[in-house]
Every structure is written in C-alpha cells, then in structure tokens.
Design a protein around this motif. Sequence first.
Motif, PDB file in Angstrom:
ATOM      1  N   ALA A 265       0.663  -0.938  -0.338  1.00  0.00           N
ATOM      2  CA  ALA A 265      -0.407  -0.032   0.213  1.00  0.00           C
ATOM      3  C   ALA A 265       1.228   1.464  -0.022  1.00  0.00           C
ATOM      4  O   ALA A 265       1.801   1.062   0.880  1.00  0.00           O
ATOM      5  N   ARG A 268      -0.968   8.158   0.151  1.00  0.00           N
ATOM      6  CA  ARG A 268      -1.921   8.314  -0.670  1.00  0.00           C
ATOM      7  C   ARG A 268      -2.401   9.762  -1.765  1.00  0.00           C
ATOM      8  O   ARG A 268      -2.960  10.921  -1.811  1.00  0.00           O
ATOM      9  N   GLU A 292      -3.850   0.864  -4.242  1.00  0.00           N
ATOM     10  CA  GLU A 292      -4.263   2.193  -4.070  1.00  0.00           C
ATOM     11  C   GLU A 292      -5.146   2.639  -3.442  1.00  0.00           C
ATOM     12  O   GLU A 292      -6.123   2.816  -4.422  1.00  0.00           O
ATOM     13  N   LEU A 293      -5.519   3.176  -2.409  1.00  0.00           N
ATOM     14  CA  LEU A 293      -6.659   3.609  -1.451  1.00  0.00           C
ATOM     15  C   LEU A 293      -7.382   4.581  -0.949  1.00  0.00           C
ATOM     16  O   LEU A 293      -7.737   4.354  -0.270  1.00  0.00           O
ATOM     17  N   ASP A 304      -1.620   9.017   6.424  1.00  0.00           N
ATOM     18  CA  ASP A 304      -1.850   7.582   5.115  1.00  0.00           C
ATOM     19  C   ASP A 304      -1.630   5.977   5.989  1.00  0.00           C
ATOM     20  O   ASP A 304      -2.261   4.917   4.758  1.00  0.00           O
ATOM     21  N   ASN A 308      -4.605   3.569   6.012  1.00  0.00           N
ATOM     22  CA  ASN A 308      -4.345   2.188   4.945  1.00  0.00           C
ATOM     23  C   ASN A 308      -4.293   0.687   5.704  1.00  0.00           C
ATOM     24  O   ASN A 308      -4.715  -0.320   4.829  1.00  0.00           O
ATOM     25  N   VAL A 326       2.951  -1.931   3.917  1.00  0.00           N
ATOM     26  CA  VAL A 326       2.758  -0.459   3.921  1.00  0.00           C
ATOM     27  C   VAL A 326       3.323   0.936   4.459  1.00  0.00           C
ATOM     28  O   VAL A 326       4.169   0.847   4.910  1.00  0.00           O
TER      29      VAL A 326
END
Length: 345
Positions: A265, A268, A292-293, A304, A308, A326
């Motif tokens: 991840a 953002r 990509e969240l 972020d 995530n 992450v």
Amino acid sequence: MRLGNGLGIRAVRTCLPVTVETAQDALTRGRISNEDLTNTGVREVPVSGTVSAPDMAVEAARGALAAAGWDGAGLGFTAHAWIHHQGHDFWSPAHYVAHRVGAVRGVPLGIQVMCNGGGTALEAAASRLRADPSTGTALVTTGDRFPDEGFDRWAGDYGVFYGDGATAVLLHERDEAVDEFTLLGLSSAAVSAAEQLHRGRDEFTPSSRWISDRIDVKRTKKAFINDVGLDGFYSGVHAALRGIVTTALGEAGIDVDDPRIRVLALPRVGIKVRRETYHPAVEGLTKARVVELGNHTGHLGAGDMAANLADIREQELLAPGEIALVISAGGGFGFTCAVVARPAG
C-alpha cells in the motif's frame, strides 16, 4: 528496527467526516483543471467543517479503544502526529488527545515531521514498547484538516488533493487471538537533502503564513525544480524506498519473494506522483500487488499509513497468514515501511 517476535496491532481505526467535496465540483468551480483531475485520480475528499483535527483524533482513538475493549487510563505511551494547524498557535495537541482519552500514564509525544509523522510515531511507539516492557500498551494518533482559510486542498500542491481525517493505532505485545494485525518489521530512511522541496527560495519568516495568505506548496516546489531539478531527488527517494522495504522484510526474517506478501500500500497521493515517485522503486521488488486506497479520501496528511491499514482490514485484502507492506512518506524527506500480517488464527 528488530521487533523480535513482533508486536500486536490490537486495533486500527479512522475518523473520516461524512461530508465530502468532489473533484468534479472543484473542476466545475475552476479550482482545478482536467489535467489535475487526470493526474490525481481522486474522486472526493472528506471535509470536517468546524471539527478540529485533534478532536477527530480523539474520536479515532475512542473507536480503537472501544474495539479493543481497553480503557485509556491503561495506556503506557501516546503519540500524536500532524502536518497542518491543529487549532491553536502555541499548544500541544498530543497532550490534548491524551487528556481527552484519559491517558494518565507517561508523557505524550507530539510528532511533526510532515506526512511521515504517522510512520515515525508508529516507530516511536514500537521502540518504547520494546525498550520498556512496563509500558504495556501504546496509542498512536494522527489528525489533519485543511480549511480553505489556510490551505487550498485542491490546488495548493502538485498532484495531491488533501482530505480531512484522523487515525488511531493501538499497539501491545503480540496476541494473535485478538490482534487485527501482527507488526513484524519496521524500517525508516531519510533523504534530508530534499528538504528544500518544501522551502524553495523562501526566506525564514517570523510567523506562519507570512509570505502568502494560504500555504502554497507549488511555489516552493517550482523553485526547487528550477534551481535543483528532480533527477537527484528521484534517485535518492527510489533508493530509500527500496532500502526500507528490503530492510523491514530482512529484519522480520521474510524473503522478498515470499508468496505470503500479497499487498503493498502506497501513500494517498495522486496517480502521477505515485507513478513517478513510488512505482519505479517498488514494482517487482516483491510479489505483492500494489494497491492505491485513497480515491475517496485524498491525502490524509500524517494519516495515510494507518488509514491504509484500516482499509486493508475492512476490505479483507489479506487472508489469515498473509502479509502486507505499508509505506508512509513525507516531506523532509522521510520514509517508513511497516510489515504486517493478518494473524493466522
């Protein structure tokens, strides 16, 4: 850092305002261009109205404590991270969050290292738990809001739309029977030579927003690009990103080609920024699928990484025993990679 048998992430929660502003509305009002919309790929961002960033952090923390069944009075360590104004000029939001959740043990830690604050705070909490077992439990929060009065969330930066929100992570000794994740590895790196990207040619000033009414990240970035260029920036950042991923995995005793690594991840930020800054460093490094969240939140300041983690849990992107990487990043520049696993049972 070496975490031995790992630490438990007992709960991770977000507090995101239900009110949103859409990118299409921003385009219609002339705040962004079609090119901005394409390069960013964010559809909407949450907007807090008048709710402060620390108050959102308190709500996220209370949600995490409720999910864990913990009392704030038992927390042995608290840290709060942010990037933008917290509501008062000369004040400690970290102590406010601790006070509001009833954390009476220890000394709250405030962390302001730009957008990697959440990753840095997580590392500080993990270090404290490992260094002093009597700490027992730790809370890490982030909180940011970007009101128009001081920050143009849509057009104030290149390739990044900013959303309001807060996050909370609870850490303790590993207990796979109750933990949402196991934290297996953490690694951080800095590329401090790139701090000028957010300073540009600006002189040092006696107070905030001295040069412009609203924070203008584009001004400093444009000056840096004109004066220094981006070749050295990208080479340094890509090396740092590869380094934190391989180091975090190595210290967790996990091979980079381990098939259990399913998800990676990214921060953002917008599509173009991710493709230029992150993808060249991480694609092919592991077998993980890059996710990509942030399409419905934009960039959450220091939050972020934790956001995530919350989405990975809520969307069940990991099966039991599988692993996620992450990555958190922020101006300065600083980077952190967390290796987490969904407990097997």
